[in-house]
Design a protein around this motif. Structure first.
Motif, mmCIF file in Angstrom:
data_model
loop_
_atom_site.group_PDB
_atom_site.id
_atom_site.type_symbol
_atom_site.label_atom_id
_atom_site.label_comp_id
_atom_site.label_asym_id
_atom_site.label_seq_id
_atom_site.Cartn_x
_atom_site.Cartn_y
_atom_site.Cartn_z
ATOM 1 N N SER A 1 -52.177 -49.392 29.036
ATOM 2 C CA SER A 1 -53.338 -49.437 28.147
ATOM 3 C C SER A 1 -52.894 -49.435 26.692
ATOM 4 C CB SER A 1 -54.224 -48.210 28.366
ATOM 5 O OG SER A 1 -54.670 -48.139 29.690
ATOM 6 N N LYS A 2 -53.830 -49.747 25.818
ATOM 7 C CA LYS A 2 -53.568 -49.654 24.387
ATOM 8 C C LYS A 2 -53.610 -48.181 23.993
ATOM 9 C CE LYS A 2 -55.426 -50.867 19.908
ATOM 10 N NZ LYS A 2 -56.534 -51.480 19.180
ATOM 11 N N SER A 3 -52.572 -47.710 23.333
ATOM 12 C CA SER A 3 -52.499 -46.321 22.898
ATOM 13 C C SER A 3 -53.395 -46.064 21.695
ATOM 14 C CB SER A 3 -51.053 -45.985 22.520
ATOM 15 O OG SER A 3 -50.962 -44.705 21.938
ATOM 16 N N ASP A 4 -53.851 -44.836 21.573
ATOM 17 C CA ASP A 4 -54.573 -44.424 20.371
ATOM 18 C C ASP A 4 -53.667 -44.492 19.142
ATOM 19 O OD1 ASP A 4 -56.798 -43.902 21.913
ATOM 20 O OD2 ASP A 4 -56.407 -41.759 22.059
ATOM 21 N N MET A 5 -52.359 -44.506 19.358
ATOM 22 C CA MET A 5 -51.398 -44.543 18.251
ATOM 23 C C MET A 5 -51.149 -45.966 17.739
ATOM 24 S SD MET A 5 -50.894 -41.511 17.525
ATOM 25 C CE MET A 5 -49.765 -41.902 16.219
ATOM 26 N N CYS A 6 -51.618 -46.963 18.441
ATOM 27 C CA CYS A 6 -51.427 -48.347 18.018
ATOM 28 C C CYS A 6 -51.991 -48.560 16.614
ATOM 29 C CB CYS A 6 -52.094 -49.310 18.996
ATOM 30 S SG CYS A 6 -51.248 -49.406 20.579
ATOM 31 N N GLY A 7 -51.193 -49.167 15.762
ATOM 32 C CA GLY A 7 -51.602 -49.448 14.394
ATOM 33 C C GLY A 7 -51.318 -48.326 13.417
ATOM 34 N N SER A 8 -50.868 -47.185 13.915
ATOM 35 C CA SER A 8 -50.567 -46.061 13.022
ATOM 36 C C SER A 8 -49.345 -46.371 12.170
ATOM 37 C CB SER A 8 -50.291 -44.786 13.823
ATOM 38 O OG SER A 8 -51.438 -44.376 14.516
ATOM 39 N N LYS A 9 -49.431 -46.005 10.905
ATOM 40 C CA LYS A 9 -48.304 -46.143 9.979
ATOM 41 C C LYS A 9 -47.489 -44.858 10.045
ATOM 42 C CE LYS A 9 -49.652 -49.982 7.861
ATOM 43 N NZ LYS A 9 -49.007 -51.217 8.113
ATOM 44 N N ILE A 10 -46.168 -45.012 10.102
ATOM 45 C CA ILE A 10 -45.275 -43.864 10.141
ATOM 46 C C ILE A 10 -44.157 -44.029 9.117
ATOM 47 C CG2 ILE A 10 -45.765 -43.312 12.557
ATOM 48 C CD1 ILE A 10 -43.083 -44.620 13.292
ATOM 49 N N LYS A 11 -43.641 -42.903 8.654
ATOM 50 C CA LYS A 11 -42.461 -42.901 7.789
ATOM 51 C C LYS A 11 -41.304 -42.383 8.625
ATOM 52 C CE LYS A 11 -42.675 -41.335 3.592
ATOM 53 N NZ LYS A 11 -42.734 -40.406 2.445
ATOM 54 N N ILE A 12 -40.216 -43.146 8.654
ATOM 55 C CA ILE A 12 -39.048 -42.802 9.455
ATOM 56 C C ILE A 12 -37.884 -42.512 8.511
ATOM 57 C CG2 ILE A 12 -37.547 -43.534 11.349
ATOM 58 C CD1 ILE A 12 -39.606 -45.932 11.662
ATOM 59 N N LYS A 13 -37.167 -41.412 8.773
ATOM 60 C CA LYS A 13 -35.992 -41.056 7.968
ATOM 61 C C LYS A 13 -34.785 -40.947 8.875
ATOM 62 C CE LYS A 13 -38.686 -38.392 4.650
ATOM 63 N NZ LYS A 13 -38.902 -37.077 4.030
ATOM 64 N N GLY A 14 -33.670 -41.513 8.391
ATOM 65 C CA GLY A 14 -32.422 -41.446 9.128
ATOM 66 C C GLY A 14 -31.257 -41.328 8.175
ATOM 67 N N GLU A 15 -30.053 -41.411 8.700
ATOM 68 C CA GLU A 15 -28.838 -41.230 7.912
ATOM 69 C C GLU A 15 -28.705 -42.245 6.775
ATOM 70 O OE1 GLU A 15 -24.102 -41.554 8.710
ATOM 71 O OE2 GLU A 15 -25.284 -40.460 10.203
ATOM 72 N N ALA A 16 -29.164 -43.482 6.977
ATOM 73 C CA ALA A 16 -29.000 -44.535 5.969
ATOM 74 C C ALA A 16 -30.168 -44.621 4.984
ATOM 75 C CB ALA A 16 -28.804 -45.882 6.651
ATOM 76 N N GLY A 17 -31.301 -44.010 5.313
ATOM 77 C CA GLY A 17 -32.441 -44.088 4.412
ATOM 78 C C GLY A 17 -33.749 -43.875 5.131
ATOM 79 N N GLU A 18 -34.812 -44.397 4.523
ATOM 80 C CA GLU A 18 -36.131 -44.242 5.126
ATOM 81 C C GLU A 18 -36.918 -45.535 4.987
ATOM 82 O OE1 GLU A 18 -39.119 -42.130 2.126
ATOM 83 O OE2 GLU A 18 -37.394 -40.872 2.600
ATOM 84 N N ALA A 19 -37.930 -45.661 5.820
ATOM 85 C CA ALA A 19 -38.774 -46.857 5.818
ATOM 86 C C ALA A 19 -40.132 -46.497 6.405
ATOM 87 C CB ALA A 19 -38.134 -47.972 6.634
ATOM 88 N N THR A 20 -41.119 -47.304 6.064
ATOM 89 C CA THR A 20 -42.455 -47.168 6.635
ATOM 90 C C THR A 20 -42.640 -48.297 7.642
ATOM 91 O OG1 THR A 20 -43.290 -46.189 4.603
ATOM 92 C CG2 THR A 20 -44.919 -47.067 6.118
ATOM 93 N N ALA A 21 -43.243 -47.983 8.765
ATOM 94 C CA ALA A 21 -43.424 -48.972 9.830
ATOM 95 C C ALA A 21 -44.771 -48.755 10.508
ATOM 96 C CB ALA A 21 -42.299 -48.845 10.846
ATOM 97 N N THR A 22 -45.115 -49.689 11.373
ATOM 98 C CA THR A 22 -46.357 -49.630 12.134
ATOM 99 C C THR A 22 -46.037 -49.597 13.624
ATOM 100 O OG1 THR A 22 -47.427 -50.951 10.421
ATOM 101 C CG2 THR A 22 -48.582 -50.760 12.518
ATOM 102 N N ILE A 23 -46.730 -48.747 14.364
ATOM 103 C CA ILE A 23 -46.572 -48.674 15.818
ATOM 104 C C ILE A 23 -47.368 -49.819 16.440
ATOM 105 C CG2 ILE A 23 -47.046 -47.336 17.903
ATOM 106 C CD1 ILE A 23 -46.761 -44.800 16.119
ATOM 107 N N VAL A 24 -46.681 -50.745 17.104
ATOM 108 C CA VAL A 24 -47.362 -51.857 17.767
ATOM 109 C C VAL A 24 -46.839 -52.117 19.181
ATOM 110 C CG1 VAL A 24 -47.909 -53.037 15.601
ATOM 111 C CG2 VAL A 24 -45.838 -53.651 16.834
#
Length: 137
Positions: free
Chosen positions: A77-100
């Protein structure tokens, strides 16, 4: 008659339990940080160019992620989280992405990133995976 009423009571109790079960979206709260492992995949050739969320077209350069199965919810099924914007942080940096999309192999907190995002957040794709934190923005 007594057995029949007990059976009906059991069904009613089970139905109430299922209805009260939290959805994936209820398990993920805005501003709360989650940690896990980032991996990468190429949507065009691994899993197909359409995400689990409404079959939206995705490609290797899109700023999108596949959410782990535990937090995505029902993979059919389509998740309730679909389309949510998230900020991800890791060792090299950070980025904003969308859950699809969904990642059936990923565990709670894990994200599967497109190559573009993986390079920004983790770094060298030859590493294959890296530690991350992320939150809904």
């Amino acid at each position: 008659m007594q057995v029949h009423l007990s059976f009906i009571a059991a069904i009613v109790a089970f139905s109430a339990y299922v209805a009260a079960a939290p959805t994936a979206a209820a398990l993920i709260k805005r501003g709360e940080s989650y940690s896990g492992t980032a991996t990468w995949y190429k949507p065009a050739t691994e899993g197909g160019p359409k995400g689990a969320c409404d079959g939206q077209h995705i490609d290797d350069d899109s700023p999108i992620v596949a959410l782990n199965k535990d937090q995505y919810g029902d993979l059919d099924s389509k998740s309730d989280m679909c389309g949510s914007k998230i900020k991800i942080k890791g060792e090299a940096g950070e980025a904003t992405a969308t859950i699809v999309d969904a990642c059936p192999e990923c565990h709670h907190g894990d994200l599967d990133l497109t190559p573009t995002l993986f390079k920004k957040v983790v770094g060298d794709m030859d590493i294959g995976e890296g530690d991350i934190t992320w939150e809904v923005v």
